[in-house]
Design a protein around this motif. Structure first.
Motif, mmCIF file in Angstrom:
data_model
loop_
_atom_site.group_PDB
_atom_site.id
_atom_site.type_symbol
_atom_site.label_atom_id
_atom_site.label_comp_id
_atom_site.label_asym_id
_atom_site.label_seq_id
_atom_site.Cartn_x
_atom_site.Cartn_y
_atom_site.Cartn_z
ATOM 1 N N ARG A 1 7.264 1.920 -0.820
ATOM 2 C CA ARG A 1 5.534 1.607 -0.908
ATOM 3 C C ARG A 1 5.243 1.132 -2.443
ATOM 4 O O ARG A 1 5.853 1.069 -3.263
ATOM 5 C CB ARG A 1 5.176 3.004 -0.693
ATOM 6 C CG ARG A 1 5.505 3.576 0.619
ATOM 7 C CD ARG A 1 5.189 5.034 0.806
ATOM 8 N NE ARG A 1 5.097 5.642 2.197
ATOM 9 C CZ ARG A 1 6.252 6.077 2.578
ATOM 10 N NH1 ARG A 1 7.344 6.006 1.864
ATOM 11 N NH2 ARG A 1 6.363 6.503 4.025
ATOM 12 N N HIS A 2 4.062 0.698 -2.223
ATOM 13 C CA HIS A 2 3.478 0.167 -3.673
ATOM 14 C C HIS A 2 4.396 -0.886 -4.227
ATOM 15 O O HIS A 2 4.554 -0.759 -5.513
ATOM 16 C CB HIS A 2 3.048 1.365 -4.723
ATOM 17 C CG HIS A 2 2.191 2.342 -4.048
ATOM 18 N ND1 HIS A 2 1.002 2.202 -4.015
ATOM 19 C CD2 HIS A 2 2.310 3.527 -3.732
ATOM 20 C CE1 HIS A 2 0.205 2.960 -3.304
ATOM 21 N NE2 HIS A 2 1.015 3.931 -3.257
ATOM 22 N N THR A 3 4.764 -1.908 -3.357
ATOM 23 C CA THR A 3 6.021 -2.499 -3.872
ATOM 24 C C THR A 3 5.689 -4.240 -3.485
ATOM 25 O O THR A 3 4.999 -4.129 -2.382
ATOM 26 C CB THR A 3 7.481 -2.235 -3.158
ATOM 27 O OG1 THR A 3 7.606 -0.848 -3.639
ATOM 28 C CG2 THR A 3 8.522 -3.202 -4.000
ATOM 29 N N VAL A 4 6.027 -5.048 -4.240
ATOM 30 C CA VAL A 4 5.832 -6.569 -4.103
ATOM 31 C C VAL A 4 7.163 -7.031 -4.410
ATOM 32 O O VAL A 4 7.866 -6.737 -5.320
ATOM 33 C CB VAL A 4 4.509 -7.015 -4.947
ATOM 34 C CG1 VAL A 4 3.389 -6.535 -4.183
ATOM 35 C CG2 VAL A 4 5.065 -6.977 -6.360
ATOM 36 N N ILE A 5 7.624 -8.387 -3.814
ATOM 37 C CA ILE A 5 8.563 -9.087 -4.111
ATOM 38 C C ILE A 5 8.226 -10.096 -5.007
ATOM 39 O O ILE A 5 7.312 -10.969 -5.087
ATOM 40 C CB ILE A 5 9.066 -9.876 -2.836
ATOM 41 C CG1 ILE A 5 9.499 -9.056 -1.780
ATOM 42 C CG2 ILE A 5 10.107 -10.897 -3.210
ATOM 43 C CD1 ILE A 5 9.803 -9.774 -0.519
ATOM 44 N N GLY B 1 0.819 -1.141 0.058
ATOM 45 C CA GLY B 1 0.044 0.116 -0.188
ATOM 46 C C GLY B 1 0.877 1.427 0.138
ATOM 47 O O GLY B 1 1.974 1.067 -0.286
ATOM 48 N N ALA B 2 0.084 2.561 0.412
ATOM 49 C CA ALA B 2 1.003 3.613 0.276
ATOM 50 C C ALA B 2 1.433 3.999 1.625
ATOM 51 O O ALA B 2 2.294 4.985 1.472
ATOM 52 C CB ALA B 2 -0.256 4.666 -0.198
ATOM 53 N N GLY B 3 1.261 3.389 2.557
ATOM 54 C CA GLY B 3 1.642 3.721 4.105
ATOM 55 C C GLY B 3 1.296 3.013 5.078
ATOM 56 O O GLY B 3 0.801 1.771 4.731
ATOM 57 N N LEU B 4 1.709 3.258 6.498
ATOM 58 C CA LEU B 4 1.455 2.252 7.575
ATOM 59 C C LEU B 4 0.390 2.391 8.331
ATOM 60 O O LEU B 4 -0.071 1.681 9.034
ATOM 61 C CB LEU B 4 2.856 2.137 8.411
ATOM 62 C CG LEU B 4 3.900 1.868 7.790
ATOM 63 C CD1 LEU B 4 5.160 1.983 8.599
ATOM 64 C CD2 LEU B 4 4.120 0.298 7.061
#
Length: 567
Positions: free
Chosen positions: A443-447, A418-421
């Motif tokens: 942010r907005h990141t996946v492995i 997402g955009a934040g915590l």
């Protein structure tokens, strides 16, 4: 070890001496004497052998006895007990295998030996003596864990072995003192030569008696450690109790403490190790009563010892396979020690929690347990010291892991979808994460991919907004992306929501089993009367450790309401 470490250890031993070695007074001996048997002991005569289970409490009445660890043809003396002192530690409370042997030291001694079953009953019923004994047991275990010379069980393994790390993790989570020895070390090579172990025999478990088990299964390791305890005897196929608790996370442990302390015959089933997800947390800072925080493993282990003290029985590792209602009682079919048995109970509390979600990343399977972890404890931190690690997730577990790891690794990369915590992490924790200099947030990141040779070396991530990919050198990935409820084994009559979590209370009031029940379901009661759900497995539960413990206690109150109908 630095001089400050030496001073810390010295202070620890000075401060705990009186707690670890209390003197029994006349009134203590008067309470314990009827429970045991007096015995004359000659010098060198064995009272307990390392690896023995259900050992008696040995109280010295005259002379001296000593505890020692036999190891590779040598002996490490762990302690000497004189008149009015006693030999024993936590294993006597939990029923696990003895870590040491005990023998007579003086030419002639006299001891009072209290059998394990009588001791556990005394610890639940004789508060005047039980507090002293339990405190001494716990302190002695802590001292053994800090003793650099003490070995306990030993795992001999290749440094990059996934199987070896799994054995290490299993013993660690079950709080069994042990040492991990790599084959590549000088000590490892010497042990292999001495025990005639080839590389294909590894990992091997070296027992307290010095015998190697080649490539043991977890069940074999549990048997050696004394963890494997079926709730039925060798000649029995079923056992009856007031309450069976399935799962030993915070909810199950909380229920076990309350139920056993209130006189209910309680059996707890656990498939791997007590503690659940909380037991894997490096530090829980918002648990009631611990202003500086407490390690999840320490908290849940203390709860397990507390439940043991009140008489709860634990069966580990045991798996509940099915559950059915028959002639006014619930019958859980379970597997323990390779055998099937039936556990009959008047009530059931389901506290099975949830299983970790796996990252959908190429190559992940190659590094499970050897680069991909689902807990951030001191054990994992040691493997990653000075390296870069990746933490995936945006909840409290991810934040706690990132903060803990940031203190011992060079850099933590926090990957969030997402955009934040702010929407998923406690505000105090998110502020700390965002302010920590060696935590980088993506942010907005996946492995997408994990690569390496024998160990994880790099992680490829993708920004889902720009589709840009980046490769991050990393020693480990800590996956904290949530979990799914462990409910597949339950019968369809126990209603669940669209995500598989168990419905309780008003949500099941119209279930068929409640139509003729003559009462409404309790707040934590499921669609079947007498079966309760508590903790993370329950639909609508607050996913917090303290909330799970509270639900365990609430469920026990509901159990009492049901049991009153049997009176």
């Amino acid at each position: 070890m630095s001089s400050s470490d030496d001073e810390s250890d010295e202070q620890f031993y000075r401060d705990t001496e009186s707690v670890a070695h209390p003197m029994l007074q006349d009134h203590h001996l008067a309470m314990l004497e009827p429970l045991g048997t007096r015995r004359k002991v000659k010098r060198g005569e064995m009272l307990v052998k390392a690896g023995q289970r259900d050992v008696p409490l040995t109280i010295v009445l005259k002379g001296e006895v000593e505890a020692f660890e036999p190891r590779d043809g040598e002996e490490l003396v762990l302690g000497v007990a004189e008149a009015r002192e006693f030999m024993g530690e936590v294993g006597m409370l939990t029923g696990t295998a003895s870590l040491a042997s005990i023998r007579g030291k003086s030419e002639e001694a006299e001891v009072l030996q209290v059998p394990a079953t009588a001791l556990r009953q005394a610890l639940a019923e004789l508060p005047g003596v039980s507090e002293m004994i339990v405190r001494a047991f716990i302190m002695r275990r802590r001292r053994l864990e800090r003793d650099k010379e003490f070995a306990g069980l030993r795992i001999l393994s290749h440094e990059s072995s996934r199987e070896g790390r799994q054995l290490d993790d299993f013993l660690d989570k079950n709080h069994i003192p042990h040492r991990m020895i790599t084959f590549e070390s000088e000590q490892g090579k010497q042990l292999c030569a001495k025990l005639h172990l080839a590389t294909h025999d590894l990992p091997a478990l070296i027992t307290a008696a010095g015998m190697p088990l080649r490539r043991p299964s977890l069940r074999e390791v549990a048997r050696v450690a004394g963890l494997l305890r079926a709730p039925v005897g060798e000649d029995e196929t079923e056992v009856f109790c007031d309450l069976v608790i399935v799962g030993a996370g915070p909810a199950g442990l909380g229920a076990a403490v309350y139920a056993a302390s209130e006189g209910l015959k309680t059996v707890v089933l656990e498939s791997y190790a007590p503690g659940g997800q909380a037991g894997s947390s490096s530090l829980i800072e918002n648990f009631f009563g611990f202003p500086t925080g407490i390690g999840g493993g320490e908290l849940t282990y203390s709860a397990q010892l507390q439940a043991h003290r009140f008489g709860a029985s634990f069966s580990m590792p045991s798996r509940a396979l099915t559950m059915a209602f028959h002639e006014g009682e619930y019958r859980a079919s379970l597997q323990s020690d390779g055998c099937h048995a039936i556990l009959r109970a008047k009530c059931v509390i389901i506290a099975t929690g949830a299983d970790y979600h796996r990252l959908d990343a190429e190559g992940r399977e190659d590094f499970e347990g050897n680069g991909v972890f689902y807990a951030a404890t001191a054990r994992e931190a040691r493997l990653c010291q000075g390296a870069t690690v990746v933490v995936a997730g945006a909840g409290n577990s991810a934040g706690q892991a990132a903060m803990f790891l940031s203190g011992c690794v060079e850099k933590v990369v926090l990957v969030i979808r997402g955009a934040g915590l702010s929407s998923s992490m406690s505000s105090y924790l998110s502020r700390r994460v965002e302010a920590k200099e060696n935590i980088e947030m993506l942010r907005h990141t996946v492995i997408r991919k994990m690569t390496g040779g024998k160990v994880l070396e790099a992680v490829e991530v993708e920004n889902t907004t720009s589709s840009e990919r980046r490769t991050i050198p990393a020693r480990a990935v800590f996956s904290m992306i949530g979990a799914k409820p462990c409910t597949d084994w339950l019968p369809p009559e126990i209603e669940r929501d669209e995500r598989g979590f168990i419905k309780t209370g008003p949500a099941v009031a119209n279930a068929p089993a409640w139509k003729d029940a003559g009462r409404s379901p309790g707040a934590l009661e499921t669609s079947i009367p007498g079966i309760f759900a508590a903790g993370d497995v329950r639909s609508g539960s607050v996913k917090r450790c303290a909330a799970a413990v509270g639900e365990g206690g609430m469920a026990v109150e509901g159990v009492h309401d049901v049991l009153r109908t049997y009176a």
